[in-house]
Structures are given as C-alpha cells and as structure tokens.
Design a protein around this motif. Structure first.
Motif, mmCIF file in Angstrom:
data_model
loop_
_atom_site.group_PDB
_atom_site.id
_atom_site.type_symbol
_atom_site.label_atom_id
_atom_site.label_comp_id
_atom_site.label_asym_id
_atom_site.label_seq_id
_atom_site.Cartn_x
_atom_site.Cartn_y
_atom_site.Cartn_z
ATOM 1 N N ILE A 119 50.809 31.041 30.636
ATOM 2 C CA ILE A 119 50.142 29.885 31.241
ATOM 3 C C ILE A 119 49.257 30.284 32.414
ATOM 4 C CG2 ILE A 119 50.448 27.555 32.113
ATOM 5 C CD1 ILE A 119 53.264 27.571 31.023
ATOM 6 N N GLY A 120 49.811 31.054 33.345
ATOM 7 C CA GLY A 120 49.035 31.440 34.515
ATOM 8 C C GLY A 120 47.812 32.255 34.159
ATOM 9 N N GLU A 126 40.052 35.849 36.043
ATOM 10 C CA GLU A 126 40.305 37.116 36.733
ATOM 11 C C GLU A 126 39.553 37.187 38.059
ATOM 12 O OE1 GLU A 126 40.325 41.924 35.750
ATOM 13 O OE2 GLU A 126 39.914 40.459 34.168
ATOM 14 N N SER A 127 38.425 36.510 38.131
ATOM 15 C CA SER A 127 37.643 36.516 39.375
ATOM 16 C C SER A 127 38.363 35.798 40.515
ATOM 17 C CB SER A 127 36.281 35.847 39.142
ATOM 18 O OG SER A 127 36.450 34.510 38.681
ATOM 19 N N ASP A 128 39.381 34.991 40.174
ATOM 20 C CA ASP A 128 40.139 34.253 41.182
ATOM 21 C C ASP A 128 41.489 34.888 41.486
ATOM 22 O OD1 ASP A 128 38.114 32.394 41.442
ATOM 23 O OD2 ASP A 128 38.994 30.973 40.025
ATOM 24 N N TYR A 129 41.774 36.050 40.907
ATOM 25 C CA TYR A 129 43.035 36.734 41.209
ATOM 26 C C TYR A 129 43.109 37.019 42.705
ATOM 27 C CZ TYR A 129 43.962 37.877 36.246
ATOM 28 O OH TYR A 129 44.231 37.826 34.911
ATOM 29 N N ILE A 130 44.283 36.835 43.270
ATOM 30 C CA ILE A 130 44.512 37.166 44.673
ATOM 31 C C ILE A 130 45.451 38.364 44.749
ATOM 32 C CG2 ILE A 130 45.562 36.413 46.839
ATOM 33 C CD1 ILE A 130 44.611 33.605 46.281
ATOM 34 N N TYR A 131 45.002 39.386 45.465
ATOM 35 C CA TYR A 131 45.830 40.553 45.758
ATOM 36 C C TYR A 131 46.105 40.533 47.260
ATOM 37 C CZ TYR A 131 44.229 42.131 41.166
ATOM 38 O OH TYR A 131 43.946 42.222 39.823
ATOM 39 N N ASP A 132 47.363 40.776 47.640
ATOM 40 C CA ASP A 132 47.704 40.620 49.047
ATOM 41 C C ASP A 132 48.881 41.500 49.423
ATOM 42 O OD1 ASP A 132 49.628 39.185 47.661
ATOM 43 O OD2 ASP A 132 48.706 37.253 48.083
ATOM 44 N N PHE A 133 49.664 41.063 50.396
ATOM 45 C CA PHE A 133 50.714 41.876 51.000
ATOM 46 C C PHE A 133 51.668 42.472 49.965
ATOM 47 C CE2 PHE A 133 49.547 38.446 53.907
ATOM 48 C CZ PHE A 133 49.058 39.202 54.961
ATOM 49 N N SER A 134 52.206 41.640 49.115
ATOM 50 C CA SER A 134 53.197 42.098 48.146
ATOM 51 C C SER A 134 52.577 42.478 46.811
ATOM 52 C CB SER A 134 54.240 40.995 47.918
ATOM 53 O OG SER A 134 54.847 40.613 49.121
ATOM 54 N N PHE A 135 51.314 42.144 46.637
ATOM 55 C CA PHE A 135 50.639 42.387 45.358
ATOM 56 C C PHE A 135 49.293 43.072 45.606
ATOM 57 C CE2 PHE A 135 53.280 38.600 45.130
ATOM 58 C CZ PHE A 135 54.132 38.925 44.088
ATOM 59 N N GLU A 138 45.773 47.947 44.135
ATOM 60 C CA GLU A 138 45.988 49.266 43.541
ATOM 61 C C GLU A 138 47.177 49.289 42.578
ATOM 62 O OE1 GLU A 138 47.538 49.588 47.891
ATOM 63 O OE2 GLU A 138 45.885 48.631 46.800
ATOM 64 N N ASP A 139 48.073 48.324 42.701
ATOM 65 C CA ASP A 139 49.204 48.253 41.777
ATOM 66 C C ASP A 139 48.846 47.498 40.493
ATOM 67 O OD1 ASP A 139 50.662 49.661 43.574
ATOM 68 O OD2 ASP A 139 52.130 48.093 43.996
ATOM 69 N N GLY A 140 47.707 46.808 40.500
ATOM 70 C CA GLY A 140 47.241 46.140 39.293
ATOM 71 C C GLY A 140 47.941 44.850 38.938
ATOM 72 N N LYS A 141 48.720 44.303 39.870
ATOM 73 C CA LYS A 141 49.433 43.048 39.595
ATOM 74 C C LYS A 141 48.982 41.989 40.596
ATOM 75 C CE LYS A 141 53.622 45.093 37.629
ATOM 76 N NZ LYS A 141 55.104 45.149 37.702
ATOM 77 N N PRO A 142 48.251 40.963 40.147
ATOM 78 C CA PRO A 142 47.842 39.903 41.077
ATOM 79 C C PRO A 142 49.027 39.040 41.474
ATOM 80 C CG PRO A 142 47.276 39.285 38.842
ATOM 81 C CD PRO A 142 47.786 40.703 38.773
ATOM 82 N N ASN A 143 48.888 38.349 42.565
ATOM 83 C CA ASN A 143 49.909 37.380 42.950
ATOM 84 C C ASN A 143 50.039 36.353 41.816
ATOM 85 O OD1 ASN A 143 51.333 35.162 44.199
ATOM 86 N ND2 ASN A 143 50.813 36.048 46.176
#
Length: 338
Positions: A119-120, A126-135, A138-143
C-alpha cells in the motif's frame, strides 16, 4: 539536530515466537475470525489491519500477522504464518521495505490467483520518499510510516477499497460505502488536529521521539522532527551518546521527550531530568490503544491518542480531538495478534 543514528532492534525470544506461531496457526484454522465467508485477507501491522477492517466491514475475514507492541522493522514471522498466508486471497503490506521477511514468506506461499498489495509503495511516489535519522538514504530504506498522517491513511483506505472492489465485485457497494465512512472520520480527525495544534504556545510544534515515525505527518502538518532516540538494542546508550543527546536537547530547548509505552527507557527518563525536558513515555506508532473490539482499538483511536499526547505535552489544548467521535458502525472483527 540529533545527529547520532541510533536504533532499537527488538529481538523476539524463541518462546514468544512459538506462542505467536500458535496464535497464527489458530487464526488460520478457525472459522471464528471475522464474519465474512468471502475474501480472506492477511495484513501486517495493526494500523493497516484496522484500516482494512474499516473498509471490508463484514464482507471479508482479516488476519493480522505482526503482534501489537512488536518492532515491525525486525519482526520475523514464525513458520506457522506460512499457512495463514497460503489461505489468503489478498495480502496487504505497508511496503517501503518495512516488512520484507513477511513479504518474502507471502511470495513463497501465495496460492494461485492471490496477490500482495504494497500500500505505501503504491501511494507514495519515489520523489516523495523521506530519508532521515533512522532511515538514512545510504541504507536504501525510506521512512515507511505514512499511516501517522491522516491524508495518507485516506489514500491507504482508497487502495484497499479499489483492491477489494476488483477482487469481490459483488460487494463493491459495501466497500465503497465503508470507505466513505472512514474517509469522513479521517477528515474530521484532520480538521480537529489542525485546530488543536494551533493552541501550542509559540507555535513550537517540535518532536523529539523514541522512534522516527512522524516524518510525513510533520511535513503535512507543519511540525519539526528534531530527532529520534533509538538504542540499537536493549542496552543503554553509551555515556558519550547520552552526553551528546543532553547537549542537543538543551540547544534545541526541547520541552518534552516523547518516549514509547512499548519500549520504556530509564536512560531517556534520566536525560529528561538532566535537561529539564519532561519525559512522556506513552507515545505509540503501531500499537493500538485498548483491546480488540473496543472503539479506541483502531487507527482512529491510535492517532487521536498520539495527537492528544503530543499537543498536550507541548502545552496546547486538544479539546477538539478529545471531543471527536471516532466510532465506526461496522464492528471490527479482524484478528489482532497480541
């Protein structure tokens, strides 16, 4: 900004997995879960289970897989989950790489004609993916925590509606009507949130949380996520990490640290005392309030609880949220592993 990228990894003891496996096997074999004799739906985290139940109503049977209060990022489904997945017509997962072990098990055990719906991944470009503190990028996993934002929860419900209509056209009108009820309630929650957050003194809508679950919510509603504090395991943060956090909290003048009722931390409480910030340890991101079958045990109940906790903690008045009627007429008979 909190620059240390710390994580909590929940390891599930074998005994707990075996107990969970027994529960999953039972829900896969019993006919008591749900009142529908049509579609068999399997979901992952409780908020998705709740949204699916609201849209499906009594026209489908829904089995959740991820026990409430479990770290969904690290959850490894027990072998018994394979049977539940093999009986499903539809498997709803969040996607965005949140539940990869469960998705892989589903792919291996799907019956002919069944489908997995991420669903998510479907609703978030993909242009709206947020990468941040826990995500970090470089790890390739968006929040992946879209459901803490009501505008995305409505989109989740729409994907579920469309999937159910396509799979079970005989009950299409019921799914559409149930979706409309959920959409209305979610919009009422949205309106109450927007009104109540304006009561926070000085407009300081800032979050320092135990888990990085509010990135999309913050973007939509104009909040600032200062950071997330997540030990890598059940060990306490090192003295160096604690000292850095104290300095950062003082620099940001953070009034409240929002901890977790699932993962209590004496260290976070001590950090609060050392900085003068209040430690609020009851925030939750996928553990629904109350017990299955109760009104509060729902996505609506979860988000209202968190918003009230956040606004009240920051000195605001969540009166409209507290007065909001979140009851949905259709009973939620989904199975929620506890």
């Amino acid at each position: 900004m909190v620059t240390s990228r710390l994580r909590r990894v929940l390891t599930i003891p074998t005994l707990v997995l075996l107990a969970t496996g027994t529960t999953l096997a039972a829900c896969g074999e019993s006919g008591d879960t749900g009142s529908g004799s049509g579609l068999r739906i399997v979901t992952t985290v409780a908020p998705i289970t709740s949204i699916a139940a609201a849209v499906a109503g009594d026209k489908a049977r829904i089995d959740g897989l991820v026990p409430e209060g479990t770290n969904s990022h690290t959850f490894e489904p027990p072998p018994s989950a394979a049977k539940v997945l093999s009986q499903a017509d539809i498997v709803f997962v969040n996607g965005l790489k949140l539940e990869e072990p469960t998705k892989e098990l589903a792919e291996t055990n799907l019956k002919k004609g069944a489908k997995i719906v991420e669903i998510g991944t479907t609703v978030l470009p993909e242009s709206d993916y947020i990468y941040d503190f826990s995500f970090p990028k470089e790890d390739g996993k968006p929040n992946p925590h879209l459901w803490t934002d009501p505008t995305y929860a409505i989109k989740y419900a729409a994907v579920i509606r469309d999937t159910l209509v396509q799979a079970d056209s005989a009950n299409a009108e019921a799914y559409k009507a149930n979706y409309t009820v959920f959409e209305t309630k979610a919009k009422e929650l949205d309106a109450a949130l927007r009104a109540d957050q304006d009561t926070i003194p000085g407009g300081h809508r800032e979050l320092l949380t135990y888990h990085d679950a509010y990135a999309y919510f913050a973007k939509t509603y104009g909040w600032k996520v200062i950071g997330a504090i997540q030990p890598q395991n059940f060990e306490d943060p090192t003295p160096k990490e604690v000292a850095a956090l104290i300095d950062q909290i003082k620099a940001e003048k953070v009034p409240v640290i929002f901890g977790s009722e699932v993962f209590p931390s004496d260290v976070l409480a001590e950090i609060g005392r050392s900085t003068g910030a209040r430690y609020e340890d009851t925030l939750r991101d996928d553990d629904l309030p109350g017990k299955p079958g109760e009104t509060d045990h729902s996505w609506l109940g979860l988000m209202r609880y968190d918003y009230v906790t956040m606004i009240k903690g920051l000195g605001g008045n969540p009166a409209k949220l507290q007065a909001l009627d979140i009851a949905i007429a259709t009973p939620d008979k989904a199975d929620y592993p506890q």
